[in-house]
Every structure is written in structure tokens, then in C-alpha cells.
Scaffold this active site. Structure first.
Site, PDB file in Angstrom:
ATOM      1  N   LYS A 202      18.656  15.384  53.312  1.00  0.00           N
ATOM      2  CA  LYS A 202      17.762  14.825  54.318  1.00  0.00           C
ATOM      3  C   LYS A 202      18.365  13.585  54.966  1.00  0.00           C
ATOM      4  O   LYS A 202      18.377  13.435  56.187  1.00  0.00           O
ATOM      5  CB  LYS A 202      16.403  14.498  53.699  1.00  0.00           C
TER       6      LYS A 202
ATOM      7  N   GLU B  73      26.517  12.735  45.827  1.00  0.00           N
ATOM      8  CA  GLU B  73      27.111  13.948  45.264  1.00  0.00           C
ATOM      9  C   GLU B  73      27.331  15.004  46.342  1.00  0.00           C
ATOM     10  O   GLU B  73      28.389  15.660  46.396  1.00  0.00           O
ATOM     11  CB  GLU B  73      26.207  14.513  44.165  1.00  0.00           C
TER      12      GLU B  73
ATOM     13  N   GLY C 218      11.680  16.498  48.102  1.00  0.00           N
ATOM     14  CA  GLY C 218      12.823  17.363  47.846  1.00  0.00           C
ATOM     15  C   GLY C 218      12.519  18.542  46.956  1.00  0.00           C
ATOM     16  O   GLY C 218      12.927  19.677  47.227  1.00  0.00           O
ATOM     17  N   ARG C 219      11.773  18.320  45.877  1.00  0.00           N
ATOM     18  CA  ARG C 219      11.499  19.409  44.938  1.00  0.00           C
ATOM     19  C   ARG C 219      10.447  20.377  45.460  1.00  0.00           C
ATOM     20  O   ARG C 219      10.159  21.384  44.812  1.00  0.00           O
ATOM     21  CB  ARG C 219      11.093  18.825  43.588  1.00  0.00           C
TER      22      ARG C 219
ATOM     23  N   GLU D 227      10.272  15.370  37.192  1.00  0.00           N
ATOM     24  CA  GLU D 227      10.473  14.344  38.208  1.00  0.00           C
ATOM     25  C   GLU D 227       9.144  13.901  38.803  1.00  0.00           C
ATOM     26  O   GLU D 227       9.010  12.776  39.284  1.00  0.00           O
ATOM     27  CB  GLU D 227      11.406  14.864  39.309  1.00  0.00           C
TER      28      GLU D 227
ATOM     29  N   HIS E  11      17.049  35.311  20.692  1.00  0.00           N
ATOM     30  CA  HIS E  11      18.181  35.207  19.777  1.00  0.00           C
ATOM     31  C   HIS E  11      18.771  33.796  19.770  1.00  0.00           C
ATOM     32  O   HIS E  11      19.889  33.598  19.301  1.00  0.00           O
ATOM     33  CB  HIS E  11      19.251  36.230  20.168  1.00  0.00           C
TER      34      HIS E  11
ATOM     35  N   LYS F 266      21.755   5.749  39.753  1.00  0.00           N
ATOM     36  CA  LYS F 266      22.657   5.784  40.914  1.00  0.00           C
ATOM     37  C   LYS F 266      23.128   4.368  41.282  1.00  0.00           C
ATOM     38  O   LYS F 266      24.291   4.166  41.648  1.00  0.00           O
ATOM     39  CB  LYS F 266      21.953   6.424  42.113  1.00  0.00           C
TER      40      LYS F 266
END
Length: 549
Positions: A211, A217, A271-272, A357, A388, A514
Site C-alpha cells: 500500500k 521486505e 492488510g489482513r 494480529e 501423524h 521493524k
């Protein structure tokens, strides 16, 4: 600000009654509840558009639900639902509306925010996404060599990666074979390098999803992709091979991307919660515009249900309140999600971000300290692989772990009878977790052994049971049902945030690490050895530097 605060939810009478009810019923076994009520499944399940929720395998009674609904009323859940739906600024710390539901409204609906008609704006972006995706999918959008695009690489992180990646993987059966869509998120160079080493720059299109166009990153991976591309193409070719999902036009343009190929979204989309927006462009490229519309329609169907159904027949509300019951009153600190579908294997990771979050907070929406447990640790893995791995702990461990099992009734890949085996495993696990195995049943299995062997093995053969689970049964994994499923979890998280008095739509905790990383980064290459961190961090920085020569 104090005048805006509601009463402390944990000081209410219903909060105290829920604690009393938990103490009075904590030794109640679900096996006995099922034996006493042959209609328990019918009373504790509901269905919506091919999505069945079975919540009967929980440590709840009608009285439990009555108290939880009273708790929801005490927290003014209905009022907060209307505030979100109508665009009030319920993200109080950032003074923003929360309107990801507007992304799913069909054309012709109306929703005005600050004088802007949002549905018209959303539909305009969708139209641009459609035109672009149809050009790429149809082969009209050519790379610098004149060949069609065969690979799309989405460069994003967090909500710009987890949601669209999960949906794309879930809907692989609907994807065009002409286009492979890849996702790169990790700043570890291995992720971008190993993805690109298999691709041809002349046939590769990159989507930079940020955005702000400033996510460290994502920009590092974008620069790596740019350098890789320029080994074959030119600066002038950047505009044919890079597009952006962003709101920062100057930065996008400086990168070399044509602003005509920048797809924006709004500050009322977290964002999520953004897969429904232009962040979903890689999904649209994979499955096409019409199917992406069905994905939006599934989300909208869940919205309509959430905003209109009474609490007692409301899927997100029921899931949320049952989750509060375990997390806050039983102090069950984790919640496991097991999709019995290979395409949905990334769902636990998406819900981890969505839930943790949003509700991983120790203060309320106005900064008040909370002295009760809030958001759980979300984890999980696809079934039957998970059986398993960690199911031993679920069956015979010491912890209470509520679970969600998700299973489609039909498979897109009917290999022999494997889907029936998968369904049998899923249903058997929920039954075993609920029922357990008692001494009489275990003794029958050990009848052929000597007394000493029985003494040793009997305790190991016992399963306490009484482990709660919800089962979500989809008719099939489709764009519509995946849309419903995602919206269901979004609304569940919102409801729990309301109950706990949390602002589920900010994420200040994400930023602190960050900030420290920006401080440490230059120290990793500086000649000056003067460091001002704790001794552990100082030692690790010096250790890194000593290994670079």
C-alpha cells in the site's frame, strides 16, 4: 476520551455468572451430553448456502449459550456490528472506518463514506483489474520479446501475501493452465532466488503489493526482481513486466511502473482483510474475473448472514462466543485449525495473521489494561498429515485445545476412494476427541495379555476425550465457499474483539521490531564496534561480523 469508554466487561454480572457456570460444569463430559440427547447435533448445528457448521462437540449446554448471548448483549455487539457496517470510525487509534465488507458489495448497492460513494469506487477498481487480467490471461499482454506472459510473481508480505496465496492455492482447480502464479514474501534471499531461477524474464510479470510502496521486505524483493529482470530486459521494458498494488504513485512511478498499471485501495481496508481488494489481483489472474466475483459473492453472503441473523443462528457469532468460552473462561490458550483439504493447507497461516494480529493485545480500545486472557495462539496443519504429527497431544496430552475441522463433501480430485478415506479420518478424529476411550473398552483390547502387561499398558490406552471441536463442512471448495469461509473467520475475530473491548484493526506491535531492525542493520557492516544494545544482542552482532570475513 474517558467518556467513550464502556463499562469493564469483566466487572459485569454475566461475566461472574459465566465463571460460576464454568466451575459448575467443567467436569461434565460431552459423551454424556450426547448419550442424554439424541437430537444434540440437530440443535447445535446450522447450514448456510452449502456450508454446515456442527458445533455440537463442545462443552456447552443451552445455558452456556444463553449466558454467552447475554455477554454479547452486555458488550453491545449488535451496536458495534452496525457501527462497522455503516462506516463509523471504529478503528479508534487510527481514526479509520473498517469497511472490508464494502469490497464485497455488489454493483448497484450504495454506501457513502465522507461524501464518497464507495461501491462505485470499488467497482471502478474491479473493472480495471478485469481489463488487465483478461489481457494477461488472454495472451494479449506481451512481454518485451513479444511472447505471452506465462508466470506471475506476487511480491508482498503479511496481508499482501498470506490471504491471496491461500485463496489461490485453495482454488487451484479453477486456475488457467496458461499461467503460473507464484508468491515471494520472505526477505531471505533464498525465496526470491529459488523462485526466479525457474522462470524466463521475457514471460514473467511481477506484482509489487505494498500500500505504501515502502514495506522494507517487499521493496528488497522488488529490487532483486528488478535486477534479475534487467539482465535480460531494459529499463524501458519495466513497464511491461511490473505492475503495482499501491497508493503511492510517485514511488511507483520512480520504480519505472506506469501509473496506468497501479491498482489502488483505501485506508479503510486493513492488510489482513485486503484479499478482496486489488491485493487479490494474483487470484483474479489465476482464476479469472467471473470466478473472482463468485469469491466476492460468497463473502457478501456471509456478510448478509452476519449482519441479519439472530445471535443464536449466526455462524460467526456462535464460533466467536464459543471461542471466548474456552479462551477466557477455560483459559485454553491455543486454538487449532485443521483443513482436510490440500488446497486449504495455507488457511491456518492466514487465520494466524487475521486473529493474532487483530486480537493479540493486552489493552482495550481506549488504552485501558485488560486483566483477562484475550486472543489465543492460532496454529494448525492440513489433515490427515496432522494426525501423524501433533494429534497425540490432542488425544492424550494435558492441555485443552479447541479445534476447527474443515472438510469438503466433494473433491475436485476423486482419486479412487481417497476422498472417502479423508472424510472418514476427519469425522473419526472429531468423534475420538469428543468421546475418548474408557477403561472397559481398553481392557477388551488387552484381554489377551498377562496382568503385568495390562497394568503397564492400560493407562497408556486410555483417552480422556472431552476435547472440543467445531466441524465446518463445505459442499465443495469453490470460489463462493472459500469466500464464505474467509468472511466467517473475519467476523469471528471481530466479534471476539468486541467482547474483549479490543480494537481489532490496528497492529502497533508489528512495528516495534521493524524499528529496532533499522537500527541494527547499519551496525552489521560498520567498522565501529561501539554498540549500545543488551549484552546478548551486542554479542550476536559481533558474532555475525566475525563470520563475514
Amino acid at each position: 476520551m474517558a467518556s467513550q469508554r464502556t463499562s469493564d466487561i469483566n466487572s459485569t454480572r454475566v461475566w461472574a455468572r459465566l465463571h460460576q457456570h464454568q466451575r459448575a460444569t467443567r467436569h461434565m463430559h460431552m459423551r454424556e451430553l450426547f448419550d442424554a440427547d439424541p437430537q444434540r447435533f440437530q440443535r447445535f448445528s446450522l447450514e448456510l448456502d452449502g456450508l454446515l457448521l456442527d458445533y455440537s462437540k463442545n462443552r456447552i449446554t443451552e445455558r452456556t449459550l444463553e449466558l454467552l448471548f447475554e455477554l454479547a448483549r452486555e458488550a453491545d455487539l449488535a451496536g458495534w456490528m452496525e457501527k462497522m457496517r455503516s462506516g463509523q470510525r471504529i478503528n479508534v487509534s487510527e481514526d479509520r472506518a473498517v469497511l472490508h465488507t464494502a469490497l464485497r458489495l455488489p454493483a448497484g448497492e450504495t454506501l457513502v463514506l465522507d461524501g464518497c460513494e464507495l461501491v462505485t469506487e470499488v467497482q471502478a477498481v474491479l473493472a480495471r483489474m478485469r481489463a488487465f487480467s483478461e489481457q494477461v490471461r488472454g495472451g494479449e499482454w506481451k512481454g518485451f520479446s513479444g511472447r505471452r506472459i506465462r508466470h506471475v510473481v506476487n511480491l508482498g508480505i503479511g496481508g499482501s501475501d498470506l490471504g491471496p496465496l491461500m485463496v489461490k492455492e485453495a482454488l487451484a482447480a479453477y486456475a488457467t493452465p496458461e499461467l503460473d502464479v507464484h508468491f515471494v514474501s520472505n526477505v531471505d534471499g533464498a525465496h526470491v532466488a529459488r523462485t526466479l531461477e525457474r522462470l524466463d524474464p521475457a514471460e514473467t510479470l511481477f506484482i509489487i503489493a505494498s500500500k505504501s510502496f515502502a514495506t522494507p521486505e517487499t521493496l528488497l524483493n522488488a529490487q532483486a526482481a528488478r535486477q534479475w529482470f534487467l539482465q535480460a530486459g531494459s529499463e524501458a521494458d519495466i513497464a511491461r513486466h511490473f505492475v503495482a498494488v499501491s497508493t503511492n504513485q510517485p514511488a511507483v512511478q520512480a520504480f519505472g511502473i506506469d501509473p496506468a498499471h497501479m491498482f489502488g485501495f483505501w485506508d479503510w481496508v486493513g492488510g489482513r482483510y485486503s484479499t478482496w481488494s486489488a491485493i487479490g489481483l494474483p487470484v483474479m489472474l489465476a482464476i479469472g474475473f467471473e470466478r473472482f466475483q463468485k469469491f466476492l459473492a460468497g463473502g457478501h453472503a456471509m456478510d448478509l448472514h452476519f449482519f441479519s441473523a439472530p445471535f443464536a443462528a449466526n455462524m460467526p457469532v456462535l464460533l466467536a462466543l464459543i471461542g471466548v468460552w474456552y479462551n477466557t473462561f477455560y483459559r485454553a490458550h491455543t486454538h487449532a485449525i485443521m483443513p482436510y483439504d490440500h488446497g486449504l493447507r495455507r488457511l491456518p497461516a492466514h487465520v494466524q495473521q487475521l486473529d493474532m494480529e487483530s486480537n493479540g493485545k493486552r489493552v482495550g480500545r481506549y488504552g485501558e489494561a485488560l486483566d483477562f486472557d484475550t486472543g489465543p495462539v492460532i496454529w494448525g496443519e492440513e489433515g490427515a498429515n496432522s494426525q501423524h504429527a501433533f494429534f497425540q497431544l490432542l488425544h492424550q496430552g494435558t492441555r485443552l485445545v479447541p479445534c476447527d475441522f474443515i472438510i469438503p463433501m466433494r473433491s475436485h480430485y476423486p482419486v479412487a476412494d481417497q476422498h472417502q478415506v479423508l472424510v472418514a479420518n476427519c469425522l473419526a478424529q472429531t468423534e475420538a476427541l469428543m468421546r475418548g476411550k474408557g477403561e472397559a473398552e481398553a481392557m477388551r483390547e488387552l484381554a489377551h495379555l498377562s496382568g503385568e502387561q495390562v497394568d503397564m499398558l492400560l493407562p497408556q490406552k486410555l483417552f480422556p476425550g472431552n476435547q472440543p471441536s467445531n466441524t465446518l463442512a463445505l459442499d465443495e471448495v469453490s470460489p463462493y465457499s472459500v469466500g464464505m469461509l474467509l468472511a466467517l473467520y473475519e467476523h469471528k475475530v471481530f466479534v471476539q474483539g468486541v467482547i474483549w473491548g479490543i480494537n481489532s484493526f490496528d497492529q502497533w506491535g508489528v512495528e516495534y521490531g521493524k524499528q529496532l531492525a533499522r537500527r541494527i542493520l547499519p551496525e552489521l557492516t560498520a567498522d565501529d564496534d561501539a554498540l549500545a544494545h543488551d549484552s546478548s544482542t551486542n554479542g550476536l552482532i559481533r558474532h555475525f561480523k566475525s563470520r563475514q570475513s
